[in-house]
Design a protein around this motif. Structure first.
Motif, mmCIF file in Angstrom:
data_model
loop_
_atom_site.group_PDB
_atom_site.id
_atom_site.type_symbol
_atom_site.label_atom_id
_atom_site.label_comp_id
_atom_site.label_asym_id
_atom_site.label_seq_id
_atom_site.Cartn_x
_atom_site.Cartn_y
_atom_site.Cartn_z
ATOM 1 N N TRP A 68 -61.291 32.940 6.039
ATOM 2 C CA TRP A 68 -61.589 31.591 5.543
ATOM 3 C C TRP A 68 -61.664 30.569 6.672
ATOM 4 N N THR A 71 -65.239 31.123 7.362
ATOM 5 C CA THR A 71 -66.063 30.922 6.181
ATOM 6 C C THR A 71 -66.046 29.476 5.710
ATOM 7 N N LEU A 74 -68.596 27.528 7.662
ATOM 8 C CA LEU A 74 -69.983 27.858 7.358
ATOM 9 C C LEU A 74 -70.421 27.347 5.990
ATOM 10 N N VAL A 75 -69.534 27.452 4.995
ATOM 11 C CA VAL A 75 -69.893 26.993 3.654
ATOM 12 C C VAL A 75 -70.119 25.488 3.639
ATOM 13 N N THR A 233 -68.749 31.696 -2.734
ATOM 14 C CA THR A 233 -68.020 32.184 -1.567
ATOM 15 C C THR A 233 -66.573 32.500 -1.906
ATOM 16 N N ASN A 422 -77.142 30.314 7.369
ATOM 17 C CA ASN A 422 -75.725 29.976 7.303
ATOM 18 C C ASN A 422 -75.047 30.617 6.100
ATOM 19 N N SER A 426 -71.886 33.236 5.989
ATOM 20 C CA SER A 426 -70.712 33.088 5.142
ATOM 21 C C SER A 426 -70.476 34.341 4.308
#
Length: 531
Positions: A68, A71, A74-75, A233, A422, A426
Motif C-alpha cells: 500500500w 499502491t 499510484l492510485v 484497488t 498508472n 497499481s
C-alpha cells in the motif's frame, strides 16, 4: 490538455503565446522547472521500493500491507491525472504548480515523520495526488515555451525523466535507507521543492483564475472515477487476506466500485464534456495501445517490487546493494534514448513494440530459475534485457497511441493512456502482493508434505545437521528441525518469486499479438515519451 500529452490550446491556460524561433532564458527556466517537478514526482513512485523492508519494520506493516505504500501513491496519481487539464484552466498553470508543489512537499514531510502505517499511507496518497499534476504539466511547459526546432531537446529531457524515474528511484532510496535513514527518501523533497518553487516564480507568468468553470465541471464523472478506481484497488489489495468474496467487506467494496463505474458511464452519456472521454476507446488501434500500456505498467511496477523483495529476503542484500542491481536496467535506457527518436518512423512501430514486449518477457523468463543461493549477479542479464524491453516498448507505443486518434484528440487520448499505465502499475503491485501471500503458503505446504521429519530426505537432513552442531542429541535434533523449517520457508518463497516472474512473462507474451492492431505514426512526427 490531457494529463500527459502536454497539449494545451493557447488562450485556455497556455503559458504565453506561440514560441519564437529561439527560446529565451526565461523559457528555459520554465522548462527546467517543469522537468524538476516531473523528476521529483517520478522518483517518488518507486523510491520506497528498496527501502520497503525497513519502512515496513518501523511502521509495523506486513509484506502485503507494505504494498500500500506504493499502491496508495499510484492510485491517487491516477485520480489526479485526468483533472490536470481542467485544474490548469481553473487556476492557471503557475498557481496550480505552486499549490501542488507545496502540498507535495508537505505530504512528503508527513511520510518522513510517520511512525504508523495509516500515517504513511495517507502521506503517500497525498504525494501521489499532488504529484500527479507535476508530470503532465512538464509537457505543457515544453510544448508551449519551446519552438519546434528545440522541441526535440525538451522532449528528450522529459523522456529521460519519465523512463528513468522509476528505475533510479530505488537506487536513491536504497542508498538513503542504508547510509542515512529511510526517512530521507521523503525529506529530500524539501530542498528540491524549494528550488522548484523559486524556478516557477521566475519562469512562469501569473494567470487569471477562472472559477466560473467550477459550475461546469463534470463532478459526476470525477466522483465516479475516484470511487471506482480506489475501491477496485482495495479489493485487489485486501481480497486474499479477507478470503475474497467470503468477506462482506470485499463484497461491499466490489459493489461500490461497480457503482462508481456505472456513474462514470452515466457521465459519459449525459455530459457534453466528460472528465474522461472513454468514447476514444471505440478506436481499435488506440484501445489496443491503451491495453498494452496497462499490462506493461503492471509488469514494470511488478518487477520493481519483486526484485528488491527477493534481494532483501533471499540474498540478504541491504537497500543500497539492491539499488545497485536495479540500476542495471538504466544502462540500456541511457544508451538507446539518443538513438530511438532517430529511428522511430523508419521502422514499423508494431515490430518495435513487439520486440520490446518479447525482450521484457524474456527478462522475466531469465529469472524463473532463481534458487535459494541466487544473488545480485544472477540478475545482471535479466536487468539489462529488461531495460532494453521497457524503452523499446515505451517510446514507439506512446507514438502509436497518439497516431491512432489524431492531433485533435491527442489531449484526451494521452490522459486515458497515462491513466491506464498508472492503473496498471497499481494493479501489478496489488496482484504481486496477493500472489506472494497465496503461492508461498501453497509451496510451503507442498514441500512440507514431501520433506517431513520421518521422510528419507528429512531424516538425512536432520542427521547431517545434528552431527554438525557439536551438542547433545536432543538439542541438536531441535535445532535441526528449526533449520529445516527455515529452509522450507525460504525455498517456498523462492518458488513464489519464480512464479511471479513466470506470470509477468506470460502476460507480456499474451498481449504481443495485440500490436497488430496498432497504427504507426506518420514520418516526421516529433517523438515524445509519455508517462
Amino acid at each position: 490538455m490531457s494529463a500527459a500529452s502536454g497539449t494545451l490550446p493557447l488562450g485556455a491556460g497556455a503559458v504565453g503565446s506561440k514560441p519564437a524561433d529561439s527560446a529565451s532564458v526565461v523559457d528555459w527556466i520554465a522548462v527546467v522547472a517543469g522537468a524538476l517537478g516531473a523528476l521529483m514526482a517520478m522518483l517518488d513512485t518507486s523510491i520506497t521500493n528498496t527501502a520497503l523492508p525497513q519502512i515496513q519494520g518501523e511502521v509495523g506493516a506486513s509484506g502485503t500491507e507494505g504494498t500500500w505504500i506504493g499502491t496508495g501513491y499510484l492510485v491517487a496519481e491516477v485520480v489526479m491525472i485526468p483533472l490536470t487539464a481542467w485544474l490548469t484552466r481553473l487556476l492557471g498553470l503557475r498557481r496550480l504548480l505552486l499549490i501542488t508543489t507545496i502540498a507535495f512537499v508537505l505530504f512528503s514531510m508527513m511520510c518522513g515523520v510517520s511512525n504508523g502505517l495509516i500515517e504513511m499511507i495517507i502521506g503517500r496518497a497525498g504525494q501521489g495526488f499532488f504529484g500527479g499534476a507535476l508530470i503532465p504539466t512538464a509537457q505543457v511547459i515544453i510544448r508551449t515555451r519551446l519552438p519546434q526546432r528545440q522541441m526535440a531537446v525538451g522532449m528528450s529531457i522529459f523522456g529521460v525523466i519519465v523512463v528513468l524515474g522509476p528505475v533510479i528511484g530505488p537506487i536513491i532510496g536504497g542508498y538513503l535507507a542504508e547510509e542515512v535513514s529511510w526517512r530521507w527518501c521523503f525529506f529530500i523533497n524539501l530542498p528540491v521543492g524549494i528550488a522548484l518553487v523559486t524556478l516557477l516564480l521566475l519562469g512562469l507568468p501569473d494567470e487569471k483564475s477562472k472559477f466560473d468553470l467550477l459550475a461546469k465541471a463534470d463532478w459526476l464523472g470525477i466522483a465516479g472515477m475516484a470511487i471506482a478506481f480506489s475501491c477496485l484497488t482495495v479489493v485487489l489489495e485486501e481480497g486474499q487476506r479477507e478470503r475474497w468474496f467470503e468477506s462482506s467487506m470485499i463484497v461491499e467494496l466490489s459493489l461500490v466500485s461497480l457503482a462508481g463505474f456505472i456513474i462514470m458511464f452515466i457521465a459519459q452519456k449525459t455530459r457534453p464534456d466528460p472528465v474522461i472521454k472513454l468514447a476514444l476507446l471505440s478506436n481499435g488501434a488506440f484501445a489496443s495501445a491503451t491495453f498494452i500500456t496497462l499490462v506493461v505498467g503492471a509488469a514494470v511496477y511488478g518487477t520493481t517490487f519483486v526484485v528488491p523483495q527477493f534481494l532483501a529476503g533471499i540474498a540478504g542484500y541491504n537497500p543500497r546493494q539492491a539499488g545497485g542491481i536495479m540500476a542495471l536496467s538504466a544502462i540500456p535506457v541511457f544508451v538507446l534514448i539518443p538513438v530511438l527518436p532517430r529511428i522511430i518512423g523508419k521502422f514499423d512501430t508494431r515490430l518495435m513494440v513487439a520486440l520490446g514486449l518479447l525482450c521484457f518477457a524474456g527478462s522475466c523468463f531469465l529469472d524463473i530459475h532463481l534458487g535459494p543461493d541466487s544473488a545480485g549477479a544472477d540478475f545482471t542479464w535479466s536487468q539489462l534485457l529488461r531495460g532494453v524491453g521497457q524503452i523499446l516498448a515505451a517510446m514507439p507505443l506512446n507514438q502509436a497511441s497518439m497516431a491512432a486518434i489524431g492531433r485533435e484528440n491527442a489531449a484526451d487520448g494521452a490522459g486515458i493512456y497515462s491513466m491506464a499505465r498508472n492503473l496498471g502499475g497499481s494493479i501489478g503491485l496489488a496482484l504481486c502482493g496477493v500472489f506472494i501471500d497465496q503461492r508461498s503458503a501453497v509451496h510451503s505446504d507442498t514441500i512440507r508434505e514431501a520433506v517431513t521429519a520421518n521422510s528419507v530426505l528429512g531424516q538425512a537432513r536432520l542427521a547431517a545437521d545434528g552431527l554438525s552442531q557439536g551438542v547433545d542429541q536432543a538439542t541438536a535434533h531441535l535445532r535441526a528441525i528449526a533449520q529445516l523449517s527455515s529452509l522450507v520457508e525460504k525455498q517456498a518463497l523462492v518458488m513464489t518469486y519464480d512464479d511471479c516472474f513466470w506470470l509477468l512473462a506470460i502476460g507480456l507474451i499474451a498481449i504481443t499479438p495485440v500490436v497488430l492492431l496498432l497504427r504507426s505514426p506518420k514520418p516526421g512526427v516529433v517523438v515524445e515519451v509519455g508517462h
